[in-house]
Design a protein around this motif. Structure first.
Motif, PDB file in Angstrom:
ATOM      1  N   LEU A 118      -9.049   5.149   5.466  1.00  0.00           N
ATOM      2  CA  LEU A 118      -8.204   4.295   4.955  1.00  0.00           C
ATOM      3  C   LEU A 118      -7.848   3.137   5.788  1.00  0.00           C
ATOM      4  O   LEU A 118      -7.730   3.340   6.971  1.00  0.00           O
ATOM      5  CB  LEU A 118      -6.861   5.014   4.737  1.00  0.00           C
ATOM      6  N   PHE A 119      -8.012   1.898   5.412  1.00  0.00           N
ATOM      7  CA  PHE A 119      -7.476   0.715   6.164  1.00  0.00           C
ATOM      8  C   PHE A 119      -6.215   0.216   5.755  1.00  0.00           C
ATOM      9  O   PHE A 119      -6.050  -0.282   4.707  1.00  0.00           O
ATOM     10  CB  PHE A 119      -8.633  -0.288   6.180  1.00  0.00           C
ATOM     11  N   LEU A 120      -5.089   0.158   6.916  1.00  0.00           N
ATOM     12  CA  LEU A 120      -3.844  -0.276   6.480  1.00  0.00           C
ATOM     13  C   LEU A 120      -3.819  -1.717   6.903  1.00  0.00           C
ATOM     14  O   LEU A 120      -4.096  -1.862   8.305  1.00  0.00           O
ATOM     15  CB  LEU A 120      -3.005   0.745   7.202  1.00  0.00           C
ATOM     16  N   ASP A 121      -3.264  -2.544   6.517  1.00  0.00           N
ATOM     17  CA  ASP A 121      -3.240  -4.074   7.000  1.00  0.00           C
ATOM     18  C   ASP A 121      -1.801  -4.718   6.479  1.00  0.00           C
ATOM     19  O   ASP A 121      -1.494  -4.750   5.237  1.00  0.00           O
ATOM     20  CB  ASP A 121      -4.157  -5.077   6.444  1.00  0.00           C
ATOM     21  N   ARG A 122      -0.955  -4.831   7.601  1.00  0.00           N
ATOM     22  CA  ARG A 122       0.310  -5.310   7.106  1.00  0.00           C
ATOM     23  C   ARG A 122       1.017  -4.849   6.135  1.00  0.00           C
ATOM     24  O   ARG A 122       1.689  -4.986   5.300  1.00  0.00           O
ATOM     25  CB  ARG A 122       0.376  -6.951   6.872  1.00  0.00           C
ATOM     26  N   GLY A 123       0.868  -3.227   6.431  1.00  0.00           N
ATOM     27  CA  GLY A 123       1.703  -2.393   5.417  1.00  0.00           C
ATOM     28  C   GLY A 123       1.130  -1.981   4.074  1.00  0.00           C
ATOM     29  O   GLY A 123       1.746  -1.157   3.272  1.00  0.00           O
ATOM     30  N   VAL A 124      -0.020  -2.362   3.783  1.00  0.00           N
ATOM     31  CA  VAL A 124      -0.695  -2.164   2.532  1.00  0.00           C
ATOM     32  C   VAL A 124      -2.013  -1.730   2.927  1.00  0.00           C
ATOM     33  O   VAL A 124      -2.697  -2.154   3.758  1.00  0.00           O
ATOM     34  CB  VAL A 124      -1.012  -3.531   1.734  1.00  0.00           C
ATOM     35  N   ILE A 125      -2.402  -0.491   2.070  1.00  0.00           N
ATOM     36  CA  ILE A 125      -3.912  -0.098   2.154  1.00  0.00           C
ATOM     37  C   ILE A 125      -4.664  -0.831   1.365  1.00  0.00           C
ATOM     38  O   ILE A 125      -4.478  -0.980   0.101  1.00  0.00           O
ATOM     39  CB  ILE A 125      -3.800   1.432   1.598  1.00  0.00           C
TER      40      ILE A 125
END
Length: 243
Positions: free
Chosen positions: A209-216
């Motif tokens: 799972l890649f999380l970026d700035r609080g969003v998956i």
């Protein structure tokens, strides 16, 4: 049914959104890996699972029951979701044996002899019994990690949560941790792991799972993510030929 279901989870702090509409399922026996840049909200998400951090809104269902309600026994929840912290969080004034047995005595109300027996049983799995009387300052980073995992597993949790388990370790010790996680997976332990270590991620899970700035933003195999259509994701997973 998933062991843990996260739905539309939001965490805000001082007007800043740390997590935004997170949805995640963790099934019995799964090993899920969560990756992303520093500050992307990974550790916050882990801490929301056992309410070390209180979410702003959304739902976390554990074994079919909502755990964010006001009447939830948070202590009982934390017995079921074992946490291994990034810096191990061992008590410096306690021996290895006492670090592992303390929670059994305080939370499970075991007698000292029973707690000692259980602690030694867990330590034996990690080849740490010979170090039972040492203090954390006398241990290597890899040994501390083994004690921290033994302490969490001694509580017989349903889920083991690992926050950057190799961040303080050299490459050899990191491979040892990967082998240990795979061994636990083979024993049916359910785990969710946050890491920056691509090698560890490849070794312990099929997908990330890649999380970026609080969003998956993605949930896929690393080889797929390294060729992702979005440059930020492609760059993070390091396919130099496509940059």
């Amino acid at each position: 049914m998933a062991l843990i279901q996260v739905r539309d989870l939001v965490k805000e702090f001082d007007g800043q959104t740390i997590l935004s509409n997170i949805n995640l399922d963790l099934k019995e026996g799964d090993v899920r890996v969560l990756m992303g840049a520093s500050g992307s909200g990974k550790s916050t998400l882990l801490r929301c699972l056992n309410r070390l951090v209180e979410p702003t809104s959304g739902s976390i269902v554990f074994r079919g029951k909502e755990v964010l309600g006001p009447n939830v026994d948070v202590r009982e929840l934390r017995k079921q979701i074992g946490f291994v912290f990034q810096q191990f969080a061992l008590y410096s004034h306690l021996t290895v044996l006492d670090n592992v047995s303390l929670g059994l005595r305080k939370l499970h109300k075991m007698g000292r002899a029973e707690a000692k027996e259980k602690a030694l049983f867990e330590l034996s799995h990690f080849e740490m019994t010979p170090h039972r009387d040492k203090y954390p300052s006398q241990l290597s980073g890899g040994q501390k990690q083994r004690v921290a995992i033994a302490r969490a597993l001694a509580m017989d949790p349903a889920v083991l949560v690992l926050d950057e388990p190799t961040s303080a370790l050299d490459p050899v010790m990191s491979r040892d941790v990967a082998d240990l996680i795979n061994r636990l997976h083979g024993e049916g332990i359910t785990m969710i792991c946050v890491t920056h270590d691509l090698s560890l991620a490849r070794n312990i899970a099929d997908t990330v799972l890649f999380l970026d700035r609080g969003v998956i933003r993605a949930d896929d195999r690393i080889d797929v993510l390294s060729k992702h259509s979005e440059p930020e994701i492609r760059t993070f997973f390091g396919d130099k030929e496509t940059l």
